[in-house]
Design a protein around this motif. Structure first.
Motif, PDB file in Angstrom:
ATOM      1  N   UNK A  82       0.860  -1.183   0.000  1.00 58.27           N
ATOM      2  CA  UNK A  82       0.000   0.000   0.000  1.00 58.27           C
ATOM      3  C   UNK A  82       0.896   1.232   0.000  1.00 58.27           C
ATOM      4  N   UNK A  83       0.300   2.352  -0.325  1.00 62.46           N
ATOM      5  CA  UNK A  83       1.055   3.590  -0.441  1.00 62.46           C
ATOM      6  C   UNK A  83       0.885   4.150  -1.837  1.00 62.46           C
ATOM      7  N   UNK A  84       1.788   5.056  -2.208  1.00 61.90           N
ATOM      8  CA  UNK A  84       1.675   5.729  -3.491  1.00 61.90           C
ATOM      9  C   UNK A  84       2.908   5.483  -4.352  1.00 61.90           C
ATOM     10  N   UNK A 105      -2.480   0.104  -3.710  1.00 58.73           N
ATOM     11  CA  UNK A 105      -1.827   1.361  -4.043  1.00 58.73           C
ATOM     12  C   UNK A 105      -2.882   2.426  -4.275  1.00 58.73           C
ATOM     13  N   UNK A 106      -2.547   3.662  -3.913  1.00 61.26           N
ATOM     14  CA  UNK A 106      -3.524   4.744  -3.993  1.00 61.26           C
ATOM     15  C   UNK A 106      -2.854   6.008  -4.514  1.00 61.26           C
ATOM     16  N   UNK A 107      -3.633   7.069  -4.573  1.00 66.26           N
ATOM     17  CA  UNK A 107      -3.112   8.339  -5.058  1.00 66.26           C
ATOM     18  C   UNK A 107      -3.072   8.372  -6.572  1.00 66.26           C
ATOM     19  N   UNK A 108      -2.449   9.410  -7.101  1.00 71.06           N
ATOM     20  CA  UNK A 108      -2.417   9.557  -8.561  1.00 71.06           C
ATOM     21  C   UNK A 108      -1.365   8.650  -9.204  1.00 71.06           C
ATOM     22  N   UNK A 109      -1.569   8.360 -10.471  1.00 74.50           N
ATOM     23  CA  UNK A 109      -0.550   7.687 -11.275  1.00 74.50           C
ATOM     24  C   UNK A 109       0.412   8.785 -11.732  1.00 74.50           C
ATOM     25  N   UNK A 118      10.321   2.290 -23.091  1.00 70.52           N
ATOM     26  CA  UNK A 118      10.543   0.873 -23.425  1.00 70.52           C
ATOM     27  C   UNK A 118       9.437  -0.021 -22.874  1.00 70.52           C
ATOM     28  N   UNK A 119       8.500   0.581 -22.150  1.00 73.21           N
ATOM     29  CA  UNK A 119       7.469  -0.195 -21.464  1.00 73.21           C
ATOM     30  C   UNK A 119       6.575  -0.949 -22.444  1.00 73.21           C
ATOM     31  N   UNK A 120       6.446  -2.252 -22.210  1.00 75.22           N
ATOM     32  CA  UNK A 120       5.584  -3.130 -23.004  1.00 75.22           C
ATOM     33  C   UNK A 120       4.323  -3.464 -22.220  1.00 75.22           C
ATOM     34  N   UNK A 121       4.469  -3.619 -20.890  1.00 73.85           N
ATOM     35  CA  UNK A 121       3.344  -4.014 -20.045  1.00 73.85           C
ATOM     36  C   UNK A 121       3.304  -3.155 -18.787  1.00 73.85           C
ATOM     37  N   UNK A 122       2.151  -2.575 -18.521  1.00 72.12           N
ATOM     38  CA  UNK A 122       1.915  -1.767 -17.328  1.00 72.12           C
ATOM     39  C   UNK A 122       0.655  -2.310 -16.670  1.00 72.12           C
ATOM     40  N   UNK A 123       0.827  -3.076 -15.601  1.00 77.28           N
ATOM     41  CA  UNK A 123      -0.309  -3.700 -14.916  1.00 77.28           C
ATOM     42  C   UNK A 123      -0.555  -3.003 -13.582  1.00 77.28           C
ATOM     43  N   UNK A 124      -1.586  -2.168 -13.568  1.00 77.77           N
ATOM     44  CA  UNK A 124      -1.939  -1.400 -12.372  1.00 77.77           C
ATOM     45  C   UNK A 124      -3.329  -1.744 -11.849  1.00 77.77           C
ATOM     46  N   UNK A 130      -6.371   7.299  -7.799  1.00 80.81           N
ATOM     47  CA  UNK A 130      -7.335   8.386  -7.939  1.00 80.81           C
ATOM     48  C   UNK A 130      -6.853   9.340  -9.026  1.00 80.81           C
ATOM     49  N   UNK A 131      -7.764  10.102  -9.544  1.00 79.85           N
ATOM     50  CA  UNK A 131      -7.410  11.087 -10.553  1.00 79.85           C
ATOM     51  C   UNK A 131      -7.405  10.484 -11.949  1.00 79.85           C
ATOM     52  N   UNK A 132      -7.094  11.326 -12.912  1.00 73.46           N
ATOM     53  CA  UNK A 132      -7.128  10.877 -14.312  1.00 73.46           C
ATOM     54  C   UNK A 132      -5.918  10.012 -14.661  1.00 73.46           C
ATOM     55  N   UNK A 133      -6.069   9.242 -15.731  1.00 69.69           N
ATOM     56  CA  UNK A 133      -4.921   8.541 -16.300  1.00 69.69           C
ATOM     57  C   UNK A 133      -4.086   9.601 -17.008  1.00 69.69           C
TER      58      UNK A 133
END
Length: 145
Positions: A82-84, A105-109, A118-124, A130-133
């Motif tokens: 947990x955390x940001x 996990x919390x807070x904004x991305x 280089x990111x291929x996979x982002x699993x969140x 919270x907030x917009x992508x």
């Protein structure tokens, strides 16, 4: 003979400089991941191996590096964290997989994740962000998952 010595000394200096740059990059990546660690609560101690005094983070559990000792994968899915998230994650220039699903996990991305070209996979998924992508994620042309 003197010319050979100068040439040899030049190559030794060049090797030293290149090695130092690699260590600096690895330390920068370790610092970025350690920043994440200090910002998270870790009740199951899955991050206990994340020791910032090591030369690079490639020996840490849940971190994978390439042959150049650059971080390419962080696997922390379903770890009860947990955390940001921290903006410093955007410094992991060679990161291909960021697996943070099913935590608390919390807070904004952070918009800085848009630097992970280089990111291929982002699993969140299955977190409490919270907030917009961030719009910056739209420039990740290699992102597939």
């Amino acid at each position: 003979m003197a010319r050979r010595k100068v040439l040899r000394d030049f190559w030794l200096l060049l090797i030293f400089i290149l090695r130092s740059l690699c260590l600096l990059r690895a330390n920068m990546e370790g610092d970025a991941l350690h920043s994440l660690r200090t910002n998270l609560q870790d009740p199951n101690n899955v991050l206990q191996s994340w020791d910032p005094t090591l030369v690079n983070p490639c020996t840490w559990f849940h971190v994978t590096c390439n042959n150049d000792n650059s971080v390419i994968r962080v696997d922390l899915g379903n770890a009860a964290l947990s955390g940001q998230l921290v903006p410093q994650l955007g410094l992991l220039k060679n990161l291909q997989y960021l697996e943070l699903y099913s935590n608390n996990l919390s807070g904004p991305i952070p918009i800085d994740l848009g630097n992970l070209t280089s990111l291929v996979s982002l699993d969140l998924y299955l977190n409490n962000f919270t907030g917009p992508i961030p719009d910056t994620l739209g420039k990740l042309s290699k992102l597939r998952f």
